[in-house]
Design an enzyme around this catalytic site. Structure first.
Site, mmCIF file in Angstrom:
data_model
loop_
_atom_site.group_PDB
_atom_site.id
_atom_site.type_symbol
_atom_site.label_atom_id
_atom_site.label_comp_id
_atom_site.label_asym_id
_atom_site.label_seq_id
_atom_site.Cartn_x
_atom_site.Cartn_y
_atom_site.Cartn_z
ATOM 1 N N ASP A 1 0.636 -1.598 0.122
ATOM 2 C CA ASP A 1 -0.025 0.055 -0.040
ATOM 3 C C ASP A 1 -0.018 1.130 0.273
ATOM 4 O OD1 ASP A 1 -2.206 1.568 -0.008
ATOM 5 O OD2 ASP A 1 -2.886 1.404 1.955
ATOM 6 N N HIS B 1 2.858 3.008 -8.909
ATOM 7 C CA HIS B 1 3.066 1.408 -8.643
ATOM 8 C C HIS B 1 3.803 0.961 -10.156
ATOM 9 C CE1 HIS B 1 -1.412 1.769 -7.567
ATOM 10 N NE2 HIS B 1 -2.246 2.319 -8.845
ATOM 11 N N LEU C 1 11.205 -20.723 -4.412
ATOM 12 C CA LEU C 1 10.454 -20.028 -3.460
ATOM 13 C C LEU C 1 8.996 -20.422 -4.508
ATOM 14 C CD1 LEU C 1 9.253 -17.182 -1.564
ATOM 15 C CD2 LEU C 1 10.297 -16.177 -3.877
HETATM 16 C C1 FPP Z 1 -1.271 -0.079 -3.803
HETATM 17 O O1 FPP Z 1 -1.277 1.561 -3.273
HETATM 18 C C2 FPP Z 1 -0.935 -0.669 -4.383
HETATM 19 C C3 FPP Z 1 -2.468 -0.987 -5.865
HETATM 20 C C4 FPP Z 1 -3.724 -0.614 -5.781
HETATM 21 C C5 FPP Z 1 -1.697 -2.215 -6.204
HETATM 22 C C6 FPP Z 1 -0.673 -2.616 -5.776
HETATM 23 C C7 FPP Z 1 0.179 -2.526 -7.564
HETATM 24 C C8 FPP Z 1 2.259 -2.268 -7.128
HETATM 25 C C9 FPP Z 1 2.872 -2.357 -6.279
HETATM 26 C C10 FPP Z 1 2.290 -2.780 -8.731
HETATM 27 C C11 FPP Z 1 2.978 -4.102 -8.132
HETATM 28 C C12 FPP Z 1 2.653 -5.147 -9.245
HETATM 29 C C13 FPP Z 1 2.377 -6.231 -9.988
HETATM 30 C C14 FPP Z 1 2.298 -7.550 -9.898
HETATM 31 C C15 FPP Z 1 2.260 -5.132 -11.357
HETATM 32 P P1 FPP Z 1 -2.216 3.009 -3.527
HETATM 33 O O2 FPP Z 1 -2.597 2.610 -5.302
HETATM 34 O O3 FPP Z 1 -4.055 2.831 -3.066
HETATM 35 O O4 FPP Z 1 -1.809 3.867 -2.693
HETATM 36 P P2 FPP Z 1 -2.424 4.571 -1.827
HETATM 37 O O5 FPP Z 1 -3.401 4.428 -1.335
HETATM 38 O O6 FPP Z 1 -1.290 6.079 -1.103
HETATM 39 O O7 FPP Z 1 -3.128 5.581 -2.854
#
Ligand code: FPP
Length: 243
Positions: free
Chosen positions: A31, A48, A142
């Site tokens: 997150d 991301h 893994l």
């Molecule tokens: C949460 O941050 C993250 C996500 C919803 C997506 C998680 C995805 C990745 C870490 C990208 C890598 C993964 C792959 C395999 C492509 P948020 O957008 O909710 O952040 P915020 O809470 O600060 O808005």
């Protein structure tokens, strides 16, 4: 533990890790990508992109440490509510991630698995995921599990239906109908970015999991932060309801 490739303070911290006390299964809620980008005046998707790089490092270090299972929450069922452009970017990031990572996963003896309802994803992505699973299926070091279009309640509902169809009502029978029945429950769940909640992740599986919350945003969650979480886990006494 002496881990190849780590330097300075990170290598020093790693020396405090005890191999026999490492978690067998680590789960992560990645997150804070959006906030990381916002802080830098960048579009959310840049967060991301950096988050995907962080994930690659966490996967590599997990393999080096000898952790057997790593589950990462890449896309939740609730994430479909995000703006269309962000969803498309995440799907595309996943396409690129799979394409770039397959050779490294094979080289590092890592098996990719997926938990979630794949049939709701774009068809070409479904094919790419299946192809990556096939190509990495011999990995022994893994088990790297991506939770994609995953929701804990949906998984519970699915398992309950499976159990009802079977007509045997027990925890063992329920477990057989989870997305990945062979995967043991996580020992440690890490959530970054300071939010202290589970957000519908692995609800059945985390009954006795140790929880670790850190204010560090996911794109900044480096090797040192990961080792800090593992050291914190090692200091805990797990009792599973016993005295
Ligand atoms: C949460 O941050 C993250 C996500 C919803 C997506 C998680 C995805 C990745 C870490 C990208 C890598 C993964 C792959 C395999 C492509 P948020 O957008 O909710 O952040 P915020 O809470 O600060 O808005």
């Amino acid at each position: 533990m002496e881990i190849e490739g780590l330097k300075g303070k990170t290598a020093e911290l790693a020396r405090e890790l005890q191999k026999e006390k490492l978690p067998r299964h680590v789960a992560v809620i990645m997150d804070g990508n959006g906030r990381w980008a916002k802080k830098r005046g960048l579009p959310r998707v840049k967060g991301h992109e950096k988050g995907a790089k962080t994930l690659r490092k966490v996967v590599e270090l997990s393999a080096k440490l000898g952790i057997q299972y790593l589950t990462a929450f890449a896309f939740s069922k609730e994430n479909w509510e995000r703006p269309r452009e962000e969803i498309e970017f995440l799907m595309d990031l996943l396409r690129r991630y799979l394409k770039n990572e397959i050779p490294t996963l094979i080289k590092n003896d890592i098996k990719l698995e997926v938990a979630g309802d794949l049939e709701e994803l774009p068809e070409d992505l479904q094919e790419k995921i299946k192809d990556a699973i096939r190509k990495t299926s011999a990995g022994k070091r893994l088990d790297f599990i991506l939770a994609i279009n995953y929701g804990g309640r949906a998984e519970i509902l699915r398992a309950a239906k499976g159990m009802a169809q079977e007509g045997i009502f027990s925890q063992e029978s329920f477990r057989k109908h989870l997305y990945l029945p062979h995967v043991p429950d996580p020992d440690l769940l890490i959530r970054t970015s300071g939010e202290i909640r589970i957000s519908n992740f692995l609800l059945w599986q985390i009954a006795y999991t140790e929880l670790y919350f850190t204010p560090v945003l996911w794109p900044d969650f480096n090797e040192r932060e990961y080792i800090k979480a593992l050291l914190d886990y090692q200091r805990r006494e797990r009792r599973f309801g016993r005295v």
